[in-house]
Motif scaffolding. Sequence first.
Motif, mmCIF file in Angstrom:
data_model
loop_
_atom_site.group_PDB
_atom_site.id
_atom_site.type_symbol
_atom_site.label_atom_id
_atom_site.label_comp_id
_atom_site.label_asym_id
_atom_site.label_seq_id
_atom_site.Cartn_x
_atom_site.Cartn_y
_atom_site.Cartn_z
ATOM 1 N N ARG A 175 -7.475 -4.205 7.099
ATOM 2 C CA ARG A 175 -6.533 -5.311 7.264
ATOM 3 C C ARG A 175 -6.397 -6.121 5.964
ATOM 4 N N ALA A 176 -7.515 -6.326 5.269
ATOM 5 C CA ALA A 176 -7.453 -7.048 3.998
ATOM 6 C C ALA A 176 -6.673 -6.260 2.959
ATOM 7 N N PHE A 177 -6.866 -4.955 2.937
ATOM 8 C CA PHE A 177 -6.131 -4.123 1.983
ATOM 9 C C PHE A 177 -4.635 -4.186 2.258
ATOM 10 N N THR A 178 -4.258 -4.179 3.530
ATOM 11 C CA THR A 178 -2.837 -4.249 3.888
ATOM 12 C C THR A 178 -2.222 -5.542 3.366
ATOM 13 N N VAL A 228 13.594 1.384 -27.418
ATOM 14 C CA VAL A 228 13.745 0.687 -26.130
ATOM 15 C C VAL A 228 12.382 0.610 -25.431
ATOM 16 N N PRO A 229 11.901 -0.572 -25.142
ATOM 17 C CA PRO A 229 10.640 -0.682 -24.398
ATOM 18 C C PRO A 229 10.841 -0.281 -22.932
ATOM 19 N N GLU A 230 9.928 0.521 -22.429
ATOM 20 C CA GLU A 230 9.994 0.984 -21.025
ATOM 21 C C GLU A 230 8.707 0.615 -20.317
ATOM 22 N N ARG A 231 8.839 -0.084 -19.201
ATOM 23 C CA ARG A 231 7.674 -0.477 -18.418
ATOM 24 C C ARG A 231 7.277 0.672 -17.485
ATOM 25 N N ARG A 232 6.025 1.064 -17.598
ATOM 26 C CA ARG A 232 5.546 2.194 -16.801
ATOM 27 C C ARG A 232 4.380 1.737 -15.923
ATOM 28 N N PHE A 233 4.303 2.346 -14.725
ATOM 29 C CA PHE A 233 3.290 1.939 -13.755
ATOM 30 C C PHE A 233 2.303 3.076 -13.473
ATOM 31 N N ASP A 234 2.187 4.017 -14.396
ATOM 32 C CA ASP A 234 1.362 5.194 -14.177
ATOM 33 C C ASP A 234 -0.089 4.989 -14.607
ATOM 34 N N LEU A 235 -0.590 3.776 -14.525
ATOM 35 C CA LEU A 235 -1.998 3.525 -14.815
ATOM 36 C C LEU A 235 -2.862 4.236 -13.764
ATOM 37 N N PRO A 236 -4.023 4.724 -14.160
ATOM 38 C CA PRO A 236 -4.842 5.497 -13.205
ATOM 39 C C PRO A 236 -5.247 4.704 -11.966
ATOM 40 N N GLU A 237 -5.495 3.378 -12.125
ATOM 41 C CA GLU A 237 -5.853 2.601 -10.943
ATOM 42 C C GLU A 237 -4.685 2.488 -9.967
ATOM 43 N N ASN A 238 -3.444 2.498 -10.493
ATOM 44 C CA ASN A 238 -2.273 2.467 -9.616
ATOM 45 C C ASN A 238 -2.105 3.777 -8.870
ATOM 46 N N VAL A 239 -2.419 4.870 -9.546
ATOM 47 C CA VAL A 239 -2.334 6.179 -8.892
ATOM 48 C C VAL A 239 -3.278 6.220 -7.692
ATOM 49 N N LEU A 240 -4.511 5.730 -7.874
ATOM 50 C CA LEU A 240 -5.458 5.704 -6.749
ATOM 51 C C LEU A 240 -4.978 4.752 -5.661
ATOM 52 N N LEU A 241 -4.460 3.602 -6.058
ATOM 53 C CA LEU A 241 -3.973 2.621 -5.088
ATOM 54 C C LEU A 241 -2.913 3.222 -4.177
ATOM 55 N N VAL A 242 -1.931 3.888 -4.765
ATOM 56 C CA VAL A 242 -0.825 4.446 -3.991
ATOM 57 C C VAL A 242 -1.283 5.638 -3.160
ATOM 58 N N ALA A 243 -2.110 6.498 -3.734
ATOM 59 C CA ALA A 243 -2.592 7.660 -2.981
ATOM 60 C C ALA A 243 -3.394 7.212 -1.761
ATOM 61 N N THR A 244 -4.223 6.202 -1.932
ATOM 62 C CA THR A 244 -5.003 5.677 -0.815
ATOM 63 C C THR A 244 -4.094 5.050 0.235
ATOM 64 N N ALA A 245 -3.120 4.281 -0.205
ATOM 65 C CA ALA A 245 -2.209 3.621 0.733
ATOM 66 C C ALA A 245 -1.433 4.640 1.557
ATOM 67 N N ARG A 258 -10.796 -2.519 -3.041
ATOM 68 C CA ARG A 258 -10.662 -2.173 -1.617
ATOM 69 C C ARG A 258 -10.080 -0.774 -1.473
ATOM 70 N N ALA A 259 -9.113 -0.463 -2.302
ATOM 71 C CA ALA A 259 -8.529 0.879 -2.260
ATOM 72 C C ALA A 259 -9.583 1.934 -2.541
ATOM 73 N N LEU A 260 -10.437 1.676 -3.520
ATOM 74 C CA LEU A 260 -11.502 2.625 -3.847
ATOM 75 C C LEU A 260 -12.462 2.786 -2.682
ATOM 76 N N CYS A 261 -12.818 1.682 -2.033
ATOM 77 C CA CYS A 261 -13.718 1.739 -0.873
ATOM 78 C C CYS A 261 -13.116 2.598 0.239
ATOM 79 N N LEU A 262 -11.844 2.376 0.550
ATOM 80 C CA LEU A 262 -11.185 3.153 1.605
ATOM 81 C C LEU A 262 -10.986 4.598 1.185
#
Length: 422
Positions: free
Chosen positions: A61-64, A114-131, A201-205
């Motif tokens: 619930r906290a992760f959500t 041109v600067p491009e903002r990217r969200f492919d950080l490894p912690e984000n990959v784990l966050l999304v995969a867990t979610a 929390r994502a890592l724990c789950l």
Amino acid sequence: MSSWEDELRKHFPGYLLPASARQALSREAAERFLSRLGHRVDLLDLLLAASALSPLADEVRAFTRELTLIARELASRTQIQRIEARGHIRGRLDVPGTLRARASGAPDSVTSRVPERRFDLPENVLLVATAERLAALLARLEQSGVIAKGTKKSWAKGFAEDAETIRHALTSTRLHDVPRAPVLAVHEQAARAARHPAYRRALCLHEAMKRMDTNDAVAIARLVAEGALAPMDAATRFELAVLIRLGRQIEDALRARGVTAELHRALIEPRRAEVFDFAAGGAHLRVLYNQVCFDDLGPRDRGMRHYFDNDGRFRPDLTIELVRDAKRIRAVVIEVKLSDKRDYLERGYHEALLYRAEYDKDLTGWPKAILVVSSAAIHGSPRREDDVIAVDWANWVPDTVLDGLLDGFGAPHVARSATPKG
């Protein structure tokens, strides 16, 4: 707790499993066992999910909650992209690049950075995969019946809503821009070092859900023993109680008659359809659960196939067959009803009569079909003149019925082993 529930609690699943599988059960055997008893093929996955997440309900619930917050300030990195265009500039002019392009024969080419903002950080990959995995599991748990509403399983109350919240965040925020990839050690390390609590929390789950992929036979056996009944409705549990009581009563009756039989518990074996196989004197008394063992179609199945293009079979809850020299000598079918409503139980008796007519060729001896009910609604004792009889749980299994089931099976002088084989 009713008497049948008490008996089930004492003897499930041990009485149905070979001795070698009671302490260690392979994933394949556990899946086969649960699918044959629970009428669905994903019970083991659901049990594993419940086992993994039930201690972490508050974390879920906290992760959500935190997922929707971190989506607004998702960690990112900036990458400079060089773009070549003709006659116009995007971003900042790249003078050296433009001069090189024009020197190479492209006089109207312009190179920009041109600067491009990217969200492919490894912690984000784990966050999304867990979610994503968590959302799928939460929805399945609440919809499956593993999580019964209004019971002690309320630890998962609201999981379906959590799943929907997570799915919405994944599709309508910056989380949508995170690449989907398998989680590796580098992703776990990055999440462990990240500052925002949502990553930890994502890592724990994630680590909890990784334990669902176990092939540890001891852990699986313990899980099946402790949780296999949870996803099964009351009617299925009563069927299993009737099945287990039948096996135990047959065992006791054989012992009382001086017949030493080998008992094979065969439900988890891939090439066996029966639950129990009592073998003695060259004969086999087999008990099947939720199986059709008769090859020939009866009038009901023939009519359904002809008029409605329905290839399904009329399937008894239990079937007992006596086999000698690979030939069926006789069979008995059993219909099981959990109810205290008289009209429903009477319909159950009509079904038993229909089984009697459907499988007439194979149902020889006495009785031919049996209705077993949970309530004390049966007023008369079994009569030998009735091919189809009815028995309540309190009187299951009557001695006269055991006599009929065991007629012609085994003899003391041909017994081979006093030790049942699991």
